[in-house]
Motif scaffolding. Structure first.
Motif, PDB file in Angstrom:
ATOM      1  N   ALA A   1      -6.698   5.654 -13.624  1.00 26.27           N
ATOM      2  CA  ALA A   1      -7.084   6.936 -14.213  1.00 26.27           C
ATOM      3  C   ALA A   1      -5.852   7.662 -14.768  1.00 26.27           C
ATOM      4  CB  ALA A   1      -7.783   7.799 -13.166  1.00 26.27           C
ATOM      5  N   ALA A   2      -4.753   7.588 -14.026  1.00 17.12           N
ATOM      6  CA  ALA A   2      -3.540   8.289 -14.454  1.00 17.12           C
ATOM      7  C   ALA A   2      -2.967   7.659 -15.728  1.00 17.12           C
ATOM      8  CB  ALA A   2      -2.506   8.259 -13.330  1.00 17.12           C
TER       9      ALA A   2
ATOM     10  N   ARG B   1      -8.479  -0.864  -4.091  1.00 21.81           N
ATOM     11  CA  ARG B   1      -7.754   0.158  -3.334  1.00 21.81           C
ATOM     12  C   ARG B   1      -7.810   1.495  -4.070  1.00 21.81           C
ATOM     13  NH1 ARG B   1      -2.337  -3.395  -1.907  1.00 21.81           N
ATOM     14  NH2 ARG B   1      -3.452  -4.985  -0.741  1.00 21.81           N
ATOM     15  N   PRO B   2      -8.026   2.584  -3.333  1.00 18.74           N
ATOM     16  CA  PRO B   2      -8.096   3.901  -3.986  1.00 18.74           C
ATOM     17  C   PRO B   2      -6.848   4.212  -4.824  1.00 18.74           C
ATOM     18  CG  PRO B   2      -8.788   4.040  -1.693  1.00 18.74           C
ATOM     19  CD  PRO B   2      -8.279   2.649  -1.895  1.00 18.74           C
ATOM     20  N   ALA B   3      -5.678   3.761  -4.350  1.00 18.28           N
ATOM     21  CA  ALA B   3      -4.451   4.065  -5.096  1.00 18.28           C
ATOM     22  C   ALA B   3      -4.458   3.359  -6.454  1.00 18.28           C
ATOM     23  CB  ALA B   3      -3.224   3.638  -4.286  1.00 18.28           C
ATOM     24  N   VAL B   4      -5.046   2.172  -6.522  1.00 13.73           N
ATOM     25  CA  VAL B   4      -5.094   1.453  -7.807  1.00 13.73           C
ATOM     26  C   VAL B   4      -6.093   2.129  -8.738  1.00 13.73           C
ATOM     27  CG1 VAL B   4      -5.603  -0.749  -8.907  1.00 13.73           C
ATOM     28  CG2 VAL B   4      -4.391  -0.708  -6.714  1.00 13.73           C
TER      29      VAL B   4
ATOM     30  N   ASP C   1      -4.334  14.650  -8.490  1.00 16.74           N
ATOM     31  CA  ASP C   1      -4.564  13.569  -7.517  1.00 16.74           C
ATOM     32  C   ASP C   1      -3.233  13.114  -6.927  1.00 16.74           C
ATOM     33  OD1 ASP C   1      -6.305  11.145  -6.570  1.00 16.74           O
ATOM     34  OD2 ASP C   1      -4.529  10.272  -7.482  1.00 16.74           O
TER      35      ASP C   1
ATOM     36  N   GLN D   1      -0.159  13.366   0.264  1.00 16.74           N
ATOM     37  CA  GLN D   1      -0.619  12.108   0.837  1.00 16.74           C
ATOM     38  C   GLN D   1       0.056  11.896   2.183  1.00 16.74           C
ATOM     39  OE1 GLN D   1      -1.254   8.747  -2.200  1.00 16.74           O
ATOM     40  NE2 GLN D   1       0.434   9.921  -3.032  1.00 16.74           N
TER      41      GLN D   1
ATOM     42  N   ARG E   1       2.631  15.660 -13.006  1.00 15.25           N
ATOM     43  CA  ARG E   1       1.642  16.655 -13.449  1.00 15.25           C
ATOM     44  C   ARG E   1       1.934  18.036 -12.879  1.00 15.25           C
ATOM     45  NH1 ARG E   1      -3.340  12.549 -12.361  1.00 15.25           N
ATOM     46  NH2 ARG E   1      -3.442  11.638 -14.439  1.00 15.25           N
TER      47      ARG E   1
ATOM     48  N   TRP F   1       2.927  10.150 -10.029  1.00 15.65           N
ATOM     49  CA  TRP F   1       2.023  10.700 -11.056  1.00 15.65           C
ATOM     50  C   TRP F   1       1.738  12.168 -10.759  1.00 15.65           C
ATOM     51  CZ3 TRP F   1       1.035   8.894 -15.631  1.00 15.65           C
ATOM     52  CH2 TRP F   1       1.087   7.514 -15.868  1.00 15.65           C
TER      53      TRP F   1
ATOM     54  N   ARG G   1       1.505   6.817  -6.719  1.00 14.99           N
ATOM     55  CA  ARG G   1       0.498   7.858  -6.921  1.00 14.99           C
ATOM     56  C   ARG G   1       1.144   9.245  -6.805  1.00 14.99           C
ATOM     57  NH1 ARG G   1      -5.151   7.367  -3.548  1.00 14.99           N
ATOM     58  NH2 ARG G   1      -6.403   8.818  -4.770  1.00 14.99           N
TER      59      ARG G   1
ATOM     60  N   ARG H   1       0.841  -1.208   0.000  1.00 13.83           N
ATOM     61  CA  ARG H   1       0.000   0.000   0.000  1.00 13.83           C
ATOM     62  C   ARG H   1       0.871   1.251   0.000  1.00 13.83           C
ATOM     63  NH1 ARG H   1      -5.435  -0.477   1.390  1.00 13.83           N
ATOM     64  NH2 ARG H   1      -6.101  -2.599   1.898  1.00 13.83           N
TER      65      ARG H   1
ATOM     66  N   MET I   1       2.278   1.794  -3.407  1.00 16.33           N
ATOM     67  CA  MET I   1       1.266   2.346  -4.316  1.00 16.33           C
ATOM     68  C   MET I   1       1.081   3.845  -4.067  1.00 16.33           C
ATOM     69  SD  MET I   1      -1.621  -0.611  -4.469  1.00 16.33           S
ATOM     70  CE  MET I   1      -1.232  -2.215  -5.200  1.00 16.33           C
ATOM     71  N   LEU I   2       1.193   4.209  -2.795  1.00 16.10           N
ATOM     72  CA  LEU I   2       1.073   5.622  -2.443  1.00 16.10           C
ATOM     73  C   LEU I   2       2.221   6.429  -3.080  1.00 16.10           C
ATOM     74  CD1 LEU I   2      -0.077   6.583   1.014  1.00 16.10           C
ATOM     75  CD2 LEU I   2       2.118   7.463   0.382  1.00 16.10           C
TER      76      LEU I   2
ATOM     77  N   ALA J   1      -6.883   5.200  -8.711  1.00 21.17           N
ATOM     78  CA  ALA J   1      -6.246   6.445  -9.156  1.00 21.17           C
ATOM     79  C   ALA J   1      -5.192   6.162 -10.217  1.00 21.17           C
ATOM     80  CB  ALA J   1      -5.611   7.167  -7.963  1.00 21.17           C
ATOM     81  N   ASN J   2      -4.474   5.065 -10.058  1.00 20.56           N
ATOM     82  CA  ASN J   2      -3.423   4.751 -11.032  1.00 20.56           C
ATOM     83  C   ASN J   2      -4.012   4.431 -12.402  1.00 20.56           C
ATOM     84  OD1 ASN J   2      -0.377   4.486 -10.700  1.00 20.56           O
ATOM     85  ND2 ASN J   2      -0.849   2.742 -12.012  1.00 20.56           N
TER      86      ASN J   2
END
Lengths: 511, 426
Positions: B323-324, B315-318, A174, A178, A33, A29, A26, A19, A22-23, B320-321
């Motif tokens: 979408a990215a 998972r929200p991170a997935v 987005d 975080q 941007r 990304w 994110r 997790r 993944m953060l 979001a990914n």
């Protein structure tokens, strides 16, 4: 048959690390941007985040004191306000986003953000540091991942969510802000080592700072403070006393820049003590001093239960009464590391020693900092320039607050140093930065440098926006030639060469 | 020397020779002839490594099987732990893992009632078609021209006759096909009220991901309802967040009576598939639950990995990914078309499902080869070779996306050259 023990029949992986990764993905990304946004768009986000933080300054100050048990609500409100609206006002005139053209030196500088900033948040100044590092990151177009000390994770998470919502509403991508909601040491260490992190900014204890430097990623960490404060015979003793008491009691000494030990010229020492008493200090008797020493310093180190607590409460815990006192002053005769009271104390207990002049003051300051505090902070209350310079030249601090309290002076709120919740302790203090952390530390510049020779004229880059340059026309097509045989052969040869080079490149990549 | 413990090869050539001799001569030679001499050895994340050691970025994902990349550590760990307790299980009995996965699948499938498991996509399609026949008491099955649903008895008959005629498995009297995006043809085929099921990929993969027209899929469903036909969504390549939502039918606002999922459902680690059916189509589970039997279908190990896959996908991170990555390639491919519009003629995209059109009858075959030479593996569409299947994984990082685009850009001159050479030769 139900299982006897209280654990699952089948083991499952600990998803926390995945997790966390993944953060970070994110955040990358978001960073990509943010790097495409112009100054106006960035300023909108920064302003929105600062306002959101400012609006919640008090609520989060209260929540921080409630959760950590450290500090003073009123003082935390001030810090939260200074680290939101105050910080943004200070840097409003600076541009960390647009290209800089230096026609004189024939150089164009293009700002290059770090990318993903991994920000460690200390338990002592949690919300102010969340605000501070988030805003510095956003001003310079970086995404930030906040990693709070477990002792302050509740309030930090809430603060991060408030800032993130404000950022998003103002157009931030987005994942720009975080927070790691369930921090553990193995998780944080693993994430700091992750290649998706571009910069670690570590504020906290020495263990976490060292871990940041060990990670292999670029890091800016800070060492502990332990500020000596010189008061000489030219000082305005009354003012000095007021400033020292105010600073030492500010947020119950939770800022690492707070005064540790006063080194007072013997000729003014009694007057200074009297003035400090008048300003709200409790001057401890030798017996009380002994009790404070025993309370604060245990066999296993500093008594962390006393961090950021009121002077009266500390006195009570130590076994005497000092009701209404802002700070406790403990007089010492030995200014050497073995005298525990001259070590760093993140609580309103101030050591006080008499010195017979400048040389002894310098020797004492150097001695007490030998154990900890190098590269950090010192204070001077004096009107004599030679004394100030001699002290600064000899004492291993990197910032000297002159005629100002150390807490807010060295951290830049009452001086013109960069207002900062993160104090670089430089090479001497095991850090890669020696300044107060400012936005400048979060951005590098790509430099476009022309030939010096006068014959080579510098280009006119005015009005060119690297984010919105005119598109180059489509490249010439490599088509099968219909021309003369010779041309066709040359064409084929070029193609073949290109292919061979490509194959070689691929072979190198595969190796 | 390639020593794998249980078996070994002297060289890659030695392996190719063995594959031709004992495994599949045509398939082995096919790729050699095409200039794609790939024998996948190591694999990790979104990278494949040829036996030569050459690294390739995987944009084929074997149809979404490797949606999370290869050997995702969390999935590998899950399967390893599962092996300490479970095996495939016994299909005769109620099972803890199968029940848990069925509950989870039904929970994320509004309007549907039961999950019936198979080992692969074709088996799940088989279950879906049988369930539809059970529910309607009709025999005929309608599918899309150039649709693809697998290679078992019923499923292969729904697809292109390249795969059925060779085995005499085509059944024209029971299986009919209509063109995609043609509602009039669809209505003609259904109006006889003798069609048990329409089976349709939400975006037909092997046909090169032509996008359904606005409202097409809901209109198909409405026609099915009008004529008493079961609507089966084949979600093997469009499910599992690949279109931006858990199931492709959700992103097109169509409610299937049955949908089928497989491939990525268990992360490429342990095979499992499922047909998720509504109450009516699943009523045979009340009458004779042993009417469909499968020893390997719904193996408990696969169920456990699938549960993990579904948890991770939510998972929200997935989310979001996805979408990215979607936005990145929408912009990136538009720019690539601007630069290479002479050969690169169109982009079909929904989420991380992309079909790239090239201006040559076999354009995608050449592009696939050019990309291969540039370290990227993406496969052409078997049933429309103008179109390259371009399938980024849901966890792709921004750095890897940028690398993919740079490599794509660099490969275009070579693709152009291959297409010109092919035109000249023709």
């Amino acid at each position: 048959m139900p299982h006897a023990a209280n654990e699952p029949l089948m083991k499952v992986p600990d998803a926390a690390l995945e997790r966390g990764r993944m953060l970070l993905g994110r955040a990358r990304w978001a960073a990509s941007r943010l790097a495409q946004m112009d100054r106006a768009a960035i300023q909108r986000i920064v302003d929105a985040v600062a306002e959101a933080g400012h609006a919640k300054a008090r609520a989060f100050a209260e929540a921080a004191v409630r959760e950590t048990g450290y500090g003073v609500v009123e003082h935390k409100v001030m810090k939260n306000e200074a680290c939101s609206r105050g910080l943004v006002a200070l840097y409003r005139g600076e541009d960390f986003v647009s290209p800089r053209i230096d026609a004189e030196r024939k150089i164009v500088e293009l700002p290059r953000p770090a990318g993903v900033v991994f920000a460690l948040i200390p338990v002592t100044n949690p919300v102010a540091t969340v605000y501070f590092k988030t805003l510095l990151a956003l001003m310079t177009r970086n995404a930030v991942v906040l990693s709070p000390h477990p002792g302050a994770k509740g309030v930090c998470t809430e603060a991060a969510h408030v800032l993130a919502a404000a950022a998003k509403a103002a157009g931030a991508p987005d994942g720009a802000i975080q927070v790691i909601e369930e921090p553990t040491i193995p998780l944080i260490e693993a994430l700091m080592r992750d290649e998706r992190v571009d910069l670690i900014v570590a504020t906290g204890g020495p263990a976490v700072v060292k871990a940041a430097y060990r990670s292999g990623n670029p890091a800016m960490g800070v060492g502990p403070g332990n500020a000596p404060v010189l008061v000489d015979d030219t000082a305005d003793v009354t003012e000095a006393a007021k400033r020292i008491v105010a600073s030492k009691s500010f947020d119950n000494s939770i800022l690492c820049t707070n005064e540790s030990t006063v080194l007072a010229y013997a000729s003014i020492a009694d007057r200074l003590l009297a003035a400090m008493k008048a300003a709200g200090a409790h001057i401890c008797t030798p017996a009380e001093t002994e009790k404070v020493r025993a309370l604060l310093f245990r066999d296993d180190g500093f008594n962390t239960a006393m961090i950021g607590k009121d002077a009266a409460l500390i006195a009570k815990e130590a076994g005497f009464s000092a009701n209404g006192a802002k700070i406790l002053v403990t007089q010492v005769t030995l200014v050497q590391p073995e005298e525990k009271l001259v070590r760093e104390k993140l609580c309103p207990v101030l050591a006080f020693a008499r010195v017979d002049g400048l040389d002894q003051a310098i020797a004492s300051a150097r001695s007490m900092m030998r154990r900890s505090g190098k590269g950090h902070t010192a204070g001077v209350h004096s009107k004599r320039e030679a004394t100030i310079l001699a002290f600064a030249a000899a004492v291993p601090a990197l910032r000297f607050a002159v005629n100002a309290g150390c807490s807010l002076g060295a951290s830049g709120f009452e001086t013109h140093l960069g207002p900062s919740m993160t104090i670089g302790t430089g090479f001497a203090g095991g850090s890669s930065i020696g300044d107060n952390l400012t936005p400048h530390h979060f951005v590098h510049f790509a430099r476009v440098a022309y030939n010096k020779a006068a014959s080579e004229t510098f280009g006119d880059f005015r009005g060119l926006d690297p984010l919105d340059l005119p598109k180059p026309s489509a490249p010439p097509r490599l088509v099968a030639s219909t021309g003369a045989a010779g041309e066709a052969d040359a064409d084929a040869l070029r193609r073949e060469l290109r292919r061979i080079i490509l194959e070689e490149l691929n072979a190198v990549l595969a190796a | 020397m390639y020593d794998y413990g249980l078996f070994r090869y002297e060289s890659k050539a030695d392996l190719l020779d063995t594959a031709i001799r004992y495994w599949n001569p045509d398939k082995t030679k096919f790729w050699q002839k095409l200039g794609v001499d790939l024998v996948i050895d190591r694999r990790e994340g979104y990278f494949l490594y040829d036996m030569s050691g050459r690294r390739l970025i995987d944009l084929h994902l074997n149809g979404g099987t490797y949606n999370f990349g290869h050997r995702h550590p969390e999935l590998v760990e899950t399967l390893k732990y599962a092996l300490d307790y479970f095996d495939m299980g016994n299909h005769w009995f109620p099972s803890v893992a199968r029940s848990a996965l069925a509950e989870e699948l039904v929970g994320i499938s509004p309007g549907l009632k039961y999950a019936v498991f198979g080992a692969g996509g074709a088996e799940a399609v088989e279950i879906a078609l049988k369930s539809a026949r059970f529910a309607t008491k009709r025999r005929r099955i309608l599918s899309i021209y150039k649709g693809y649903h697998g290679h078992s008895g019923l499923s292969v008959a729904t697809g292109d006759d390249r795969f059925s005629k060779i085995f005499l498995a085509d059944r024209p009297e029971e299986f009919e096909q209509v063109p995609f995006n043609d509602l009039a043809a669809m209505e003609r085929a259904l109006s006889g009220r003798d069609v048990a099921a329409l089976i349709i990929e939400t975006i037909p993969a092997t046909y090169g991901f032509p996008m359904p027209d606005d409202g097409y899929l809901p209109a198909c469903k409405a026609l099915c309802q009008k004529y008493g036909t079961i609507y089966i969504a084949d979600e093997v390549q469009t499910g599992l967040m690949r279109t931006g939502e858990m199931w492709g039918w959700q992103s097109y606002g169509v409610q299937p009576d049955i949908y089928v999922t497989a491939k990525g459902l268990s992360g490429g680690l342990y095979p499992i598939s499922a047909a998720v059916v509504d109450e009516r189509c699943g009523d045979w589970l009340n009458i004779d639950g042993a009417a469909h039997i499968t020893t390997t279908g719904g193996a408990e190990l696969g169920c456990i990995v699938a549960l993990k896959v579904l948890e991770m996908l939510q998972r929200p991170a997935v989310v979001a990914n996805v979408a990215a990555v979607t936005e990145f390639f929408a912009n990136g491919m538009a720019e690539m078309m601007r630069r290479h519009g002479d050969i690169f003629s169109g982009v079909r995209q929904k989420g991380v499902v992309l079909g790239l059109e090239f201006d040559h009858p076999e354009g995608a075959v050449h592009v696939s080869r050019a990309l291969y030479e540039h370290g990227v593996w993406a496969i052409f569409s078997s049933l429309d070779k103008r179109v390259l299947q371009f399938k980024p994984g849901v966890l792709l990082s921004v750095d890897l996306c940028e690398e993919i685009l740079d490599r794509f850009d660099a490969a275009m001159p070579r693709a152009r050259e291959l297409m010109h050479a092919a035109r000249k030769a023709a």
